[in-house]
Write a protein that holds these residues in place. Structure first.
Motif, PDB file in Angstrom:
ATOM      1  N   SER B 308       0.832  -1.205   0.000  1.00  0.00           N
ATOM      2  CA  SER B 308       0.000   0.000   0.000  1.00  0.00           C
ATOM      3  C   SER B 308       0.862   1.248   0.000  1.00  0.00           C
ATOM      4  CB  SER B 308      -0.906   0.034   1.234  1.00  0.00           C
ATOM      5  OG  SER B 308      -1.873  -0.963   1.154  1.00  0.00           O
ATOM      6  N   VAL B 309       1.958   1.211   0.761  1.00  0.00           N
ATOM      7  CA  VAL B 309       2.869   2.355   0.753  1.00  0.00           C
ATOM      8  C   VAL B 309       3.343   2.597  -0.674  1.00  0.00           C
ATOM      9  CG1 VAL B 309       5.054   3.250   1.611  1.00  0.00           C
ATOM     10  CG2 VAL B 309       3.605   1.898   3.123  1.00  0.00           C
ATOM     11  N   ASN B 310       3.678   1.512  -1.327  1.00  0.00           N
ATOM     12  CA  ASN B 310       4.128   1.592  -2.711  1.00  0.00           C
ATOM     13  C   ASN B 310       3.050   2.170  -3.625  1.00  0.00           C
ATOM     14  OD1 ASN B 310       3.542  -0.293  -5.234  1.00  0.00           O
ATOM     15  ND2 ASN B 310       5.744   0.083  -5.239  1.00  0.00           N
ATOM     16  N   HIS B 311       1.833   1.652  -3.507  1.00  0.00           N
ATOM     17  CA  HIS B 311       0.776   2.090  -4.421  1.00  0.00           C
ATOM     18  C   HIS B 311       0.324   3.514  -4.154  1.00  0.00           C
ATOM     19  CE1 HIS B 311       0.371  -2.251  -5.367  1.00  0.00           C
ATOM     20  NE2 HIS B 311       0.125  -1.743  -6.559  1.00  0.00           N
ATOM     21  N   MET B 312       0.308   3.903  -2.894  1.00  0.00           N
ATOM     22  CA  MET B 312      -0.079   5.278  -2.610  1.00  0.00           C
ATOM     23  C   MET B 312       0.998   6.240  -3.109  1.00  0.00           C
ATOM     24  SD  MET B 312      -2.953   4.623  -1.538  1.00  0.00           S
ATOM     25  CE  MET B 312      -3.664   6.163  -1.022  1.00  0.00           C
ATOM     26  N   GLY B 313       2.210   5.734  -3.227  1.00  0.00           N
ATOM     27  CA  GLY B 313       3.264   6.544  -3.828  1.00  0.00           C
ATOM     28  C   GLY B 313       2.904   6.967  -5.249  1.00  0.00           C
ATOM     29  N   TYR B 314       2.302   6.052  -6.011  1.00  0.00           N
ATOM     30  CA  TYR B 314       1.883   6.415  -7.373  1.00  0.00           C
ATOM     31  C   TYR B 314       0.872   7.550  -7.337  1.00  0.00           C
ATOM     32  CZ  TYR B 314       3.916   1.853  -8.545  1.00  0.00           C
ATOM     33  OH  TYR B 314       4.747   0.792  -8.684  1.00  0.00           O
ATOM     34  N   GLU B 412      -2.253   3.005 -13.033  1.00  0.00           N
ATOM     35  CA  GLU B 412      -0.822   3.287 -13.009  1.00  0.00           C
ATOM     36  C   GLU B 412      -0.344   3.787 -14.371  1.00  0.00           C
ATOM     37  OE1 GLU B 412       0.893  -0.304 -11.327  1.00  0.00           O
ATOM     38  OE2 GLU B 412      -0.416  -0.003  -9.591  1.00  0.00           O
ATOM     39  N   PHE B 413      -0.926   3.245 -15.416  1.00  0.00           N
ATOM     40  CA  PHE B 413      -0.553   3.694 -16.761  1.00  0.00           C
ATOM     41  C   PHE B 413      -0.811   5.192 -16.907  1.00  0.00           C
ATOM     42  CE2 PHE B 413      -1.536   4.409 -21.273  1.00  0.00           C
ATOM     43  CZ  PHE B 413      -0.351   3.957 -21.832  1.00  0.00           C
ATOM     44  N   LEU B 414      -1.982   5.613 -16.464  1.00  0.00           N
ATOM     45  CA  LEU B 414      -2.313   7.034 -16.576  1.00  0.00           C
ATOM     46  C   LEU B 414      -1.364   7.885 -15.735  1.00  0.00           C
ATOM     47  CD1 LEU B 414      -6.219   7.136 -16.514  1.00  0.00           C
ATOM     48  CD2 LEU B 414      -4.679   7.480 -18.444  1.00  0.00           C
ATOM     49  N   VAL B 415      -1.071   7.402 -14.519  1.00  0.00           N
ATOM     50  CA  VAL B 415      -0.154   8.171 -13.658  1.00  0.00           C
ATOM     51  C   VAL B 415       1.186   8.332 -14.360  1.00  0.00           C
ATOM     52  CG1 VAL B 415       1.176   8.120 -11.523  1.00  0.00           C
ATOM     53  CG2 VAL B 415      -1.245   7.549 -11.481  1.00  0.00           C
TER      54      VAL B 415
END
Lengths: 505, 518
Positions: B308-314, B412-415
């Motif tokens: 989650s830490v990783n994904h919220m980074g995106y 993630e692609f859009l980010v």
């Protein structure tokens, strides 16, 4: 100005009268009706409440040739004081059941000390300040040691008395110095003398007793002026020591934990709210009137004291295992938050608003917490934090109420404590200069969360060991209910109180 | 009809009803009341979605009433395309969590009360447009979570609960200071978020604006959580009960990101632009560090917590890109487009992460409940024994690691697409996070589901009805959003376009003023 008009003095006089009635009632009613004095005391409070409330919005008035003042700020705190006394009387009835005698005296003493506090909020003269001070102190010493069979109660009273006597002495010395330098006991006259351009100029214009004595003794006048210039701040600080003692401000707080722990619990609740309210009323008055006496240093000095008071109270509270001691340190920390309000009050009325809102909140949340402490002590026989274990099952409603009080003490919305802190911190931020005090305040709120939530942990996260808390005295239940309603009412609908305050103060 | 108020307070009403029921005698009634309340809230939120007009400027479904006149505080609610997806996510995950929680045996009454209270708090945060109200809901969502972790959590629950509470309270108090500073800086003094975004009280920049910005930043970054404020998260997640973890990861973390989008960007645009690079760097560290930490975990729940830490980074990378400083000569259509895409991606990632991680936590809860183990090494070959479970779990894992066609990839692609137009180097490095994420999820799948089935697990049951009800909708949504992201983007895109356009206009104006002044 008709200074023989005593009606303005009505609340204090009626309280005095009420105390005497309670004393006499205690003498004449038979023992089995001993609830009568308590009932009289509680119901009788309606008279001063009515008198204060009915003139609440009246403009500032002076009485006794300017020795006593009535304004909305003092009257608001008087209402807080009266409410605190009412709740404490309700809490006391069950607590005093063990007493063989002296049931009525107890309530009379509460009322006498209350009279002293009411006087202090309006005191405008050094003599009245001192008289009110001693009236509060003497009654409170006796109340603290009221449980004569209890060694802790005795010890508490002795410590309270020794510290208190020393503080009174220092204060009295400061008062005599101020009188000597200022030539008057009226706060306003003293201020007026020093107002124009600092102490030197004022002293030069109007030499008071001390100076003329010294000059006559052959000391060169320039030295006398220097001395006066140095002594005035010292004298003011001495008065501050006395006040600091009363409101349990660090570093004059050492008596508080012992006195709070040993005193009868309802008296602890009383001590943690009422003398503080009276002390803060006077402190604000002094800060406003006497700014020139300490020149620009008042707010800075108070800001420093506020900081160490907050940190001291909160950090010491963490280590406590006895809930009364913990609440004692917590009340020291709350004095620290309130001091922020005083710092702001020196330059902006929003500080005074904050102090009143905070006291209204503090009244309910703190006395409410003490009501739950009383319930636990009544059922378990002691006041250790461990006694709260598993309270979610043994007394679910009181446990939930305690959670609300503790959240409110921490300052979490939608409770009264949040509105109080919002106001105080907001006041600090609005000045810009003292915004850092709000930062200190929030750091301390986070620290306080730890020990408040520790109680919640004990109540909710553990397994219940003991049987249900079946003894739920009426007085305690009523007080807890009133405090709960008050805590939520101020938290959710603060507009009533805020609008009144903004309009009239 | 005040539909938002109704939506927010329906769970609270449910909680009030449960208050009068008895834990032992009315167990069924308690569960049903909670479920009905959560379901009504969900249906209402669907109704809001249907009646929502994408692209209509400003807030919709607004409600405005006087509250505390003396301080100019109002009861002000309203939503736009940035909050609507999060409201849907909240009501959905809450409903599924309540259904999943029927199995709770201990103190069910308090559990459901806290759960519904939590839902009210979160929905309030996403709907509030007055800071006073916003802060109250923000804190109201804190307290029930503290109890959920502390009472129904694992062995170290008391520690985790208090740590969670203290961390987040420090953050929220910093927010409170920021709110007060904004209030006193505005004329007339106001707590209204829309009005403040119009006034830009600290438009001049400087130290005051920076302090206020960092106050809000601290509060929101702890909630997100952004490195280095993330240390409460693994403890809270590991100790929280299953449904608590689902709400914590699925929705509570989003409150932090939402705060950045709703508060920092529109109200403090100058400071946001000034410090965007810092946020992007912290986001990058969160992405890489979170992924590496996740890879190092043996405990399934801890692994997902770090993921989650990783994904919220995106999400934070996307938000940073949306306000990043761009050299004046480079400003143009392309940059603006990148910003919008990045912000769209960030919001979509919030929704996708909520759905995916919600499912993952449910599924870890399932296996923990059966075996009382969460150790990756303790399992193996479960695909044979629990095919349905393995299927949904693998789908969620693939969605989380960003397999095309699933929700995580779309977001993630859009980010990346958006942030590449702004921060080329940081985006490039952030791609490493994707690779690491793929590695640990695949290793986990291999360890838990493939290989030989151990003898001790031969009696494991597959998913039961309650668990299926909780996870199937999420699995369907992963596919649906992955294949048709417009489902969400249709409401998000106009709102983020409006926000980015406003910001651009503001920057252009302030740059012109600055150049005139220079």
């Amino acid at each position: 100005m008709p200074y023989n008009d005593l009606s303005i003095f009505g609340p204090e006089l009626s309280l005095c009268g009420l105390a005497l009635v309670v004393l006499v009632a205690d003498l004449i009613v038979p023992r089995r009706w001993r609830l009568v004095p308590a009932g009289l005391a509680a119901v009788g409070l309606a008279v001063p409440v009515y008198l204060v409330a009915s003139r609440w919005m009246a403009p500032q008035t002076f009485e006794f040739m300017g020795a006593y003042v009535i304004d909305s700020f003092a009257d608001s705190l008087k209402l807080v004081l009266l409410a605190a006394a009412f709740l404490v009387i309700l809490l006391s009835v069950d607590y005093l059941r063990r007493l063989e005698r002296g049931f009525g005296e107890y309530f009379a003493l509460v009322l006498f000390s209350l009279t002293g506090m009411m006087l202090l909020t309006g005191a405008f003269d050094l003599i009245i300040i001192y008289l009110a001070f001693e009236m509060i102190s003497l009654s409170c010493y006796v109340l603290t040691g009221y449980m004569r069979q209890d060694r802790k109660s005795n010890e508490a009273a002795l410590k309270y008395f020794l510290y208190g006597a020393a503080a009174s002495g220092v204060m009295l010395y400061g008062i005599s110095l101020i009188y000597g330098l200022g030539g008057s006991t009226r706060l306003s006259e003293i201020a007026a003398r020093f107002m124009a351009s600092g102490p030197t100029a004022a002293v030069a214009v109007q030499p008071a007793f001390l100076q003329s004595t010294l000059v006559q003794a052959g000391i060169p006048e320039i030295y006398v002026l220097r001395l006066a210039e140095l002594m005035m701040p010292l004298a003011v600080v001495m008065v501050m020591v006395g006040l600091g003692f009363k409101i349990a401000m660090v570093p004059f707080h050492a008596w508080a934990p012992d006195a709070y722990e040993g005193a009868p619990t309802p008296i602890t609740a009383f001590l943690s709210v009422a003398p503080k309210a009276a002390g803060f009323a006077l402190l604000v008055r002094l800060v406003l009137l006497w700014q020139p006496l300490l020149m620009a240093h008042w707010p800075a000095l108070l800001a420093a004291l506020a900081t160490i008071t907050m940190f001291g109270g909160n950090l010491w509270a963490i280590r406590q295992t006895n809930i009364k001691r913990m609440l004692a340190y917590s009340s020291i920390a709350h004095a620290g938050y309130l001091l922020i309000g005083v710092v702001v009050a020196a330059s902006d009325a929003i500080g005074q608003h904050g102090i009143i809102v905070y006291f209204a909140a503090y009244l309910f949340m703190n006395i409410g917490a003490f009501a739950v402490v009383l319930l636990v002590a009544r059922n378990r026989g002691s006041e250790e934090i461990a006694d709260f274990a598993g309270m979610y099952r043994t007394a679910p409603v009181f446990a939930a109420a305690m959670v609300i009080f503790l959240l409110s003490l921490t300052g979490i919305p939608p409770t009264a404590g949040f509105v109080g802190k919002l106001y105080i911190f907001g006041a600090a931020i609005s000045t810009g200069k003292w915004a850092w005090l709000a930062v200190v305040g929030i750091i301390n709120s986070a620290i306080s969360l730890y020990y408040y939530m520790n109680i919640v942990r004990v109540m909710y996260f553990g397994e219940p060991g003991d049987e249900a808390m079946t003894i739920q005295p009426v007085g305690i239940t009523i007080v807890a209910a009133i405090c709960l309603v008050g805590t939520f009412a101020i938290g959710l609908f603060p507009q009533a109180i805020i609008e009144l305050i903004q309009q009239y103060i | 009809m005040p539909i938002l108020s109704l939506l927010i307070f329906i769970p609270l009403i449910g909680a009030a009803v449960i208050l009068f029921l008895n834990t032992e005698r009315h167990r069924k009634a308690i569960c049903w009341t909670a479920t009905v309340a959560a379901a009504v809230a969900f249906v209402l939120s669907l109704g809001v979605w249907v009646r929502f007009v994408p692209g209509q400027p400003g807030m919709q479904f607004t409600e405005l009433a006087d509250w505390i006149d003396a301080l100019n505080i109002h009861y002000h609610l309203g939503i736009d395309g940035l909050s609507l997806p999060l409201i849907l996510l909240t009501t959905l995950l809450s409903l599924l969590s309540v259904i999943y929680s029927w199995r709770i045996t201990d103190r069910i009454k308090e559990y459901m009360i806290f759960f519904l209270l939590l839902e009210t708090g979160i929905l309030g945060v996403f709907c509030a447009l007055d800071f006073f109200l916003f802060y109250i809901f923000w804190e109201v969502s804190l307290v029930p979570m503290f109890f959920l972790i502390g009472i129904w959590g694992g062995p170290r629950r008391a520690y985790a609960a208090i740590k969670f509470f203290i961390y987040t309270l420090i953050g929220s108090l910093a927010i409170l200071l920021g709110i007060l500073a904004l209030y006193f800086a505005s004329t007339p003094h106001t707590f209204d978020m829309i009005e403040l975004a119009r006034q830009h009280p600290f438009a001049g920049g400087g130290i005051a604006a920076a302090l206020v910005f960092w106050g809000f930043f601290l509060g929101f970054a702890i909630k997100v959580p952004l490195f280095p404020f993330h240390t409460w998260l693994p403890d809270a997640h590991v100790e929280a009960p299953t449904a608590g973890s689902v709400i914590l990861a699925g929705v509570l973390l989003k409150m932090g990101c939402y705060g950045f989008i709703r508060v920092n960007l529109p109200i403090l645009p100058e400071a946001s632009r000034h410090f965007a690079l810092w946020i992007a760097v912290l986001a990058l560290i969160s992405i890489i560090y979170g992924a590496l930490c996740a890879m190092a975990q043996k405990d399934l729940k801890r692994m997902i917590a770090y993921s989650s830490v990783n994904h919220m980074g995106y999400v934070m990378l996307g938000i940073a890109a949306a306000v990043a400083f761009v050299a004046p000569e480079a400003v143009g259509q392309a940059v603006q487009h990148s910003r919008i895409v990045a912000l769209n991606g960030a919001v979509l990632q919030m929704v996708a992460h909520g759905i995916i991680t919600g499912a993952l936590f449910f599924l870890v809860g399932v296996i923990y409940e059966r075996t009382h183990l969460r150790d990756i090494d303790a399992f193996g070959g479960l695909a044979k024994q629990m095919p349905v479970y393995a299927g949904i779990m693998m789908l969620a894992c693939f969605a989380s690691l960003g397999l095309p066609g699933l929700a995580g990839f779309a977001a993630e692609f859009l980010v990346f697409l958006g942030s590449y137009g702004i921060y080329k180097l940081i985006t490039g490095l952030a791609l490493l996070g994707i690779a690491i994420t793929a590695a640990y999820f695949l290793m986990m799948i291999q360890g838990v589901f493939l290989g030989e089935l151990r003898e001790r697990w031969q009696n494991l049951r597959d998913l039961d009805a309650g668990e299926l009800v909780a996870t199937i909708p999420l699995a369907v949504l992963m596919l649906a959003i992955g294949l048709y992201p417009d489902l969400i983007l249709a409401v998000v895109d106009p709102a983020s376009t409006a926000l980015v356009t406003n910001l651009e206009q503001f920057y252009r104006l302030s740059d012109v003023i600055a150049s005139l002044g220079g």
